[in-house]
Design a protein around this motif. Structure first.
Motif, PDB file in Angstrom:
ATOM      1  N   GLY A 198      33.743  47.599  -4.588  1.00 37.84           N
ATOM      2  CA  GLY A 198      32.747  48.145  -3.663  1.00 37.84           C
ATOM      3  C   GLY A 198      32.982  47.757  -2.224  1.00 37.84           C
ATOM      4  O   GLY A 198      32.047  47.754  -1.419  1.00 37.84           O
ATOM      5  N   MET A 199      34.230  47.455  -1.879  1.00 36.51           N
ATOM      6  CA  MET A 199      34.537  47.019  -0.517  1.00 36.51           C
ATOM      7  C   MET A 199      34.810  48.194   0.426  1.00 36.51           C
ATOM      8  O   MET A 199      34.777  48.029   1.643  1.00 36.51           O
ATOM      9  CB  MET A 199      35.743  46.072  -0.531  1.00 36.51           C
ATOM     10  N   VAL A 200      35.094  49.362  -0.142  1.00 41.23           N
ATOM     11  CA  VAL A 200      35.378  50.539   0.701  1.00 41.23           C
ATOM     12  C   VAL A 200      34.057  51.219   1.044  1.00 41.23           C
ATOM     13  O   VAL A 200      33.416  51.827   0.200  1.00 41.23           O
ATOM     14  CB  VAL A 200      36.314  51.518  -0.023  1.00 41.23           C
ATOM     15  N   ARG A 201      33.644  51.080   2.286  1.00 36.66           N
ATOM     16  CA  ARG A 201      32.362  51.637   2.742  1.00 36.66           C
ATOM     17  C   ARG A 201      32.466  53.125   3.042  1.00 36.66           C
ATOM     18  O   ARG A 201      31.558  53.898   2.728  1.00 36.66           O
ATOM     19  CB  ARG A 201      31.903  50.880   3.993  1.00 36.66           C
ATOM     20  N   SER A 202      33.557  53.537   3.669  1.00 39.88           N
ATOM     21  CA  SER A 202      33.693  54.937   4.073  1.00 39.88           C
ATOM     22  C   SER A 202      35.161  55.282   4.292  1.00 39.88           C
ATOM     23  O   SER A 202      35.990  54.393   4.563  1.00 39.88           O
ATOM     24  CB  SER A 202      32.912  55.205   5.370  1.00 39.88           C
ATOM     25  N   ILE A 222      35.728  49.054   5.743  1.00 33.28           N
ATOM     26  CA  ILE A 222      35.859  48.020   4.710  1.00 33.28           C
ATOM     27  C   ILE A 222      34.766  46.968   4.908  1.00 33.28           C
ATOM     28  O   ILE A 222      34.566  46.478   6.026  1.00 33.28           O
ATOM     29  CB  ILE A 222      37.236  47.330   4.774  1.00 33.28           C
ATOM     30  N   ASP A 223      34.060  46.645   3.842  1.00 30.21           N
ATOM     31  CA  ASP A 223      33.063  45.579   3.883  1.00 30.21           C
ATOM     32  C   ASP A 223      33.637  44.325   3.238  1.00 30.21           C
ATOM     33  O   ASP A 223      33.974  44.325   2.041  1.00 30.21           O
ATOM     34  CB  ASP A 223      31.792  45.995   3.129  1.00 30.21           C
ATOM     35  N   LEU A 224      33.757  43.262   4.028  1.00 29.44           N
ATOM     36  CA  LEU A 224      34.263  41.986   3.520  1.00 29.44           C
ATOM     37  C   LEU A 224      33.138  41.213   2.840  1.00 29.44           C
ATOM     38  O   LEU A 224      31.953  41.437   3.107  1.00 29.44           O
ATOM     39  CB  LEU A 224      34.831  41.154   4.670  1.00 29.44           C
ATOM     40  N   THR A 225      33.508  40.296   1.970  1.00 26.73           N
ATOM     41  CA  THR A 225      32.494  39.504   1.270  1.00 26.73           C
ATOM     42  C   THR A 225      31.775  38.556   2.224  1.00 26.73           C
ATOM     43  O   THR A 225      30.592  38.278   2.065  1.00 26.73           O
ATOM     44  CB  THR A 225      33.137  38.695   0.130  1.00 26.73           C
ATOM     45  N   THR A 226      32.499  38.052   3.227  1.00 27.20           N
ATOM     46  CA  THR A 226      31.907  37.160   4.227  1.00 27.20           C
ATOM     47  C   THR A 226      32.443  37.524   5.605  1.00 27.20           C
ATOM     48  O   THR A 226      33.566  38.029   5.733  1.00 27.20           O
ATOM     49  CB  THR A 226      32.235  35.682   3.950  1.00 27.20           C
ATOM     50  N   ALA A 227      31.650  37.227   6.617  1.00 28.83           N
ATOM     51  CA  ALA A 227      32.057  37.564   7.988  1.00 28.83           C
ATOM     52  C   ALA A 227      33.292  36.787   8.406  1.00 28.83           C
ATOM     53  O   ALA A 227      34.129  37.285   9.155  1.00 28.83           O
ATOM     54  CB  ALA A 227      30.897  37.278   8.947  1.00 28.83           C
ATOM     55  N   GLY A 228      33.414  35.560   7.930  1.00 32.52           N
ATOM     56  CA  GLY A 228      34.549  34.723   8.323  1.00 32.52           C
ATOM     57  C   GLY A 228      35.675  34.741   7.321  1.00 32.52           C
ATOM     58  O   GLY A 228      36.366  33.735   7.160  1.00 32.52           O
ATOM     59  N   CYS A 229      35.869  35.849   6.621  1.00 34.82           N
ATOM     60  CA  CYS A 229      36.914  35.937   5.601  1.00 34.82           C
ATOM     61  C   CYS A 229      38.271  35.580   6.204  1.00 34.82           C
ATOM     62  O   CYS A 229      38.722  36.217   7.163  1.00 34.82           O
ATOM     63  CB  CYS A 229      36.967  37.347   5.018  1.00 34.82           C
ATOM     64  N   GLN A 286      24.740  43.810  -1.911  1.00 33.53           N
ATOM     65  CA  GLN A 286      26.113  44.090  -2.332  1.00 33.53           C
ATOM     66  C   GLN A 286      26.776  42.839  -2.905  1.00 33.53           C
ATOM     67  O   GLN A 286      27.478  42.909  -3.914  1.00 33.53           O
ATOM     68  CB  GLN A 286      26.935  44.606  -1.139  1.00 33.53           C
ATOM     69  N   ARG A 287      26.545  41.696  -2.250  1.00 36.18           N
ATOM     70  CA  ARG A 287      27.160  40.460  -2.740  1.00 36.18           C
ATOM     71  C   ARG A 287      26.598  40.062  -4.103  1.00 36.18           C
ATOM     72  O   ARG A 287      27.321  39.589  -4.981  1.00 36.18           O
ATOM     73  CB  ARG A 287      26.959  39.330  -1.728  1.00 36.18           C
ATOM     74  N   LYS A 288      25.290  40.247  -4.290  1.00 35.06           N
ATOM     75  CA  LYS A 288      24.691  39.925  -5.587  1.00 35.06           C
ATOM     76  C   LYS A 288      25.250  40.828  -6.678  1.00 35.06           C
ATOM     77  O   LYS A 288      25.545  40.377  -7.792  1.00 35.06           O
ATOM     78  CB  LYS A 288      23.173  40.066  -5.505  1.00 35.06           C
ATOM     79  N   HIS A 347      44.327  28.196   3.323  1.00 38.20           N
ATOM     80  CA  HIS A 347      42.992  28.522   3.827  1.00 38.20           C
ATOM     81  C   HIS A 347      41.944  28.073   2.820  1.00 38.20           C
ATOM     82  O   HIS A 347      42.236  27.913   1.631  1.00 38.20           O
ATOM     83  CB  HIS A 347      42.864  30.022   4.110  1.00 38.20           C
ATOM     84  N   PRO A 348      40.718  27.869   3.272  1.00 35.80           N
ATOM     85  CA  PRO A 348      39.659  27.387   2.377  1.00 35.80           C
ATOM     86  C   PRO A 348      39.140  28.498   1.473  1.00 35.80           C
ATOM     87  O   PRO A 348      39.429  29.682   1.692  1.00 35.80           O
ATOM     88  CB  PRO A 348      38.574  26.930   3.355  1.00 35.80           C
ATOM     89  N   PRO A 349      38.356  28.141   0.445  1.00 36.07           N
ATOM     90  CA  PRO A 349      37.780  29.157  -0.438  1.00 36.07           C
ATOM     91  C   PRO A 349      36.741  29.994   0.306  1.00 36.07           C
ATOM     92  O   PRO A 349      36.166  29.567   1.306  1.00 36.07           O
ATOM     93  CB  PRO A 349      37.111  28.322  -1.542  1.00 36.07           C
ATOM     94  N   SER A 350      36.496  31.201  -0.209  1.00 37.20           N
ATOM     95  CA  SER A 350      35.417  32.044   0.284  1.00 37.20           C
ATOM     96  C   SER A 350      34.275  32.010  -0.724  1.00 37.20           C
ATOM     97  O   SER A 350      34.438  31.520  -1.840  1.00 37.20           O
ATOM     98  CB  SER A 350      35.908  33.482   0.479  1.00 37.20           C
ATOM     99  N   LYS A 351      33.116  32.534  -0.326  1.00 42.33           N
ATOM    100  CA  LYS A 351      31.960  32.537  -1.216  1.00 42.33           C
ATOM    101  C   LYS A 351      31.330  33.926  -1.287  1.00 42.33           C
ATOM    102  O   LYS A 351      31.289  34.652  -0.287  1.00 42.33           O
ATOM    103  CB  LYS A 351      30.909  31.528  -0.745  1.00 42.33           C
ATOM    104  N   VAL A 352      30.888  34.281  -2.470  1.00 41.42           N
ATOM    105  CA  VAL A 352      30.057  35.466  -2.682  1.00 41.42           C
ATOM    106  C   VAL A 352      28.774  34.960  -3.313  1.00 41.42           C
ATOM    107  O   VAL A 352      28.751  34.620  -4.493  1.00 41.42           O
ATOM    108  CB  VAL A 352      30.737  36.498  -3.600  1.00 41.42           C
TER     109      VAL A 352
END
Length: 374
Positions: free
Chosen positions: A28-32, A45-52, A86-88, A164-169
């Motif tokens: 579900g990352m492709v917005r349009s 593209i919608d990333l899971t976090t702003a600081g990805c 979306q993240r949930k 790089h550090p882990p990301s979070k959803v």
């Protein structure tokens, strides 16, 4: 040539999220997807976090995939961020429709081999063995994860070159990937140069989170780099992952071998299986082909024999890894020796251990067979 939305969607389906390792279209990352006159394409593209940390990687991969579509004259990627909803939804999707975290490797239907790499004392090269085994297995095409369970003496991130550090959803952690290996370690969360000062309950909770809160996906093999000895973490592994098998690392030195026997003998109380022994730092090969046994000899064979006697089944000596400068250098630079193309005795020994572990037939104990009475 007219560029269709279907062709663009098909191209985007080839782009994998670098952390989750699934197509961005499935996540579900492709917005349009918009096509202008002349074939100019804009992809939202919608990333899971702003600081990805992998924003640029995703941008480059999307641009490369869409540019291959016939009729596309240019590609522009617009980055956004997923909403809370979306993240949930993504978190629930990744957990197979289950909202609450569970340890996937402890489930009866799990097909993941879990190896806990242990030793009796520190300094025997347990982390080096773990990193090189993980890199070898991944290079052979297996899906591999590593849990750096050595909370106080973590070193796996450096040895595998995690950048790089882990990301979070939401409350789900996406582990970074290095050399095709998913990695998690307390070192990714602790301030640089600061010690981790925790007692038993905190250690157990940290291990539990590494196993349940991290999105591992479908792994073939999970390796745990345990701290030396038979303390809290070793006991927690037996409780949280009762199906985990133990791989004992020792040196040829008698003092190290005696302590390694105790670490392996823990299996008699935890009902775990000891898969084998690896002897590290076995000798130092000289330019003339002779060997200098700096730490003595026979330690690995002794541990193998003694554990076999106490456990009641064969515990093979899977390999003897000699001392090599390249093995140490690989750990410092984050490029394991087995990935350097080396055909040195140490690299060959580590590859042989990996092959022995991955070639073993899987036990049916605890697994549902899908049978029902007539």
């Amino acid at each position: 040539m007219t560029v269709t939305t279907e062709s663009l969607t098909a191209a985007l389906a080839t782009v994998l999220d670098p952390e989750i390792r699934r197509p961005i279209t499935d996540l579900g990352m492709v917005r349009s997807v918009d096509v202008a006159d002349g074939g100019a394409v804009t992809v939202g593209i919608d990333l899971t976090t702003a600081g990805c940390p992998l924003r640029s990687t995703i941008t480059n991969d999307v641009t490369a995939a869409v540019s291959k579509v016939a009729g596309v004259s240019g590609v522009h990627v617009e980055m956004g961020v997923m909403s809370d909803e979306q993240r949930k939804a993504l978190r629930t999707q990744l957990r197979g429709g289950v909202a609450e975290p569970v340890i996937p490797f402890a489930q009866p239907g799990s097909l993941t081999r879990v190896y806990a790499v242990t030793s009796g004392k520190g300094g025997v090269g347990k982390s080096s063995v773990t990193a090189n085994l993980a890199a070898t297995m991944a290079a052979d095409g297996l899906k591999v994860g590593v849990v750096d369970a050595d909370i106080y003496g973590f070193s796996i991130p450096r040895m595998l070159g995690v950048e790089h550090p882990p990301s979070k959803v939401e409350d789900m952690i996406l582990p970074p990937v290095a050399h095709g290996v998913k990695v998690i370690s307390i070192g990714m969360f602790a301030p640089a140069g600061r010690p981790v000062v925790w007692r038993g309950p905190m250690l157990h909770r940290a291990l539990q989170q590494f196993l349940a809160d991290v999105f591992w996906g479908d792994l073939d093999v999970l390796l745990l780099d345990l701290p030396p000895g038979t303390g809290d973490i070793a006991i927690s592994v037996a409780q949280l992952l009762p199906g985990a098998e133990l791989l004992v690392v020792t040196t040829p030195q008698l003092a190290a071998a005696e302590v390694a026997e105790r670490a392996g003998s823990l299996a008699t109380q935890t009902r775990q299986h000891v898969v084998g022994v690896v002897e590290n730092m076995s000798w130092l090969e000289q330019p003339d082909g002779s060997r200098v046994e700096i730490f003595g000899s026979g330690g690995g064979e002794r541990v193998s024999e003694r554990l076999g006697e106490s456990l009641g089944y064969p515990v093979p000596l899977l390999g003897q890894v000699p001392l090599e400068v390249g093995l140490r250098e690989g750990g410092d630079t984050g490029v394991p020796l087995v990935l350097s193309g080396s055909t040195s005795p140490a690299a060959m020994a580590l590859r042989a251990v990996s092959s022995a572990l991955t070639a073993r037939s899987r036990s049916l104990a605890g697994r549902p067979l899908g049978l029902s009475p007539l």
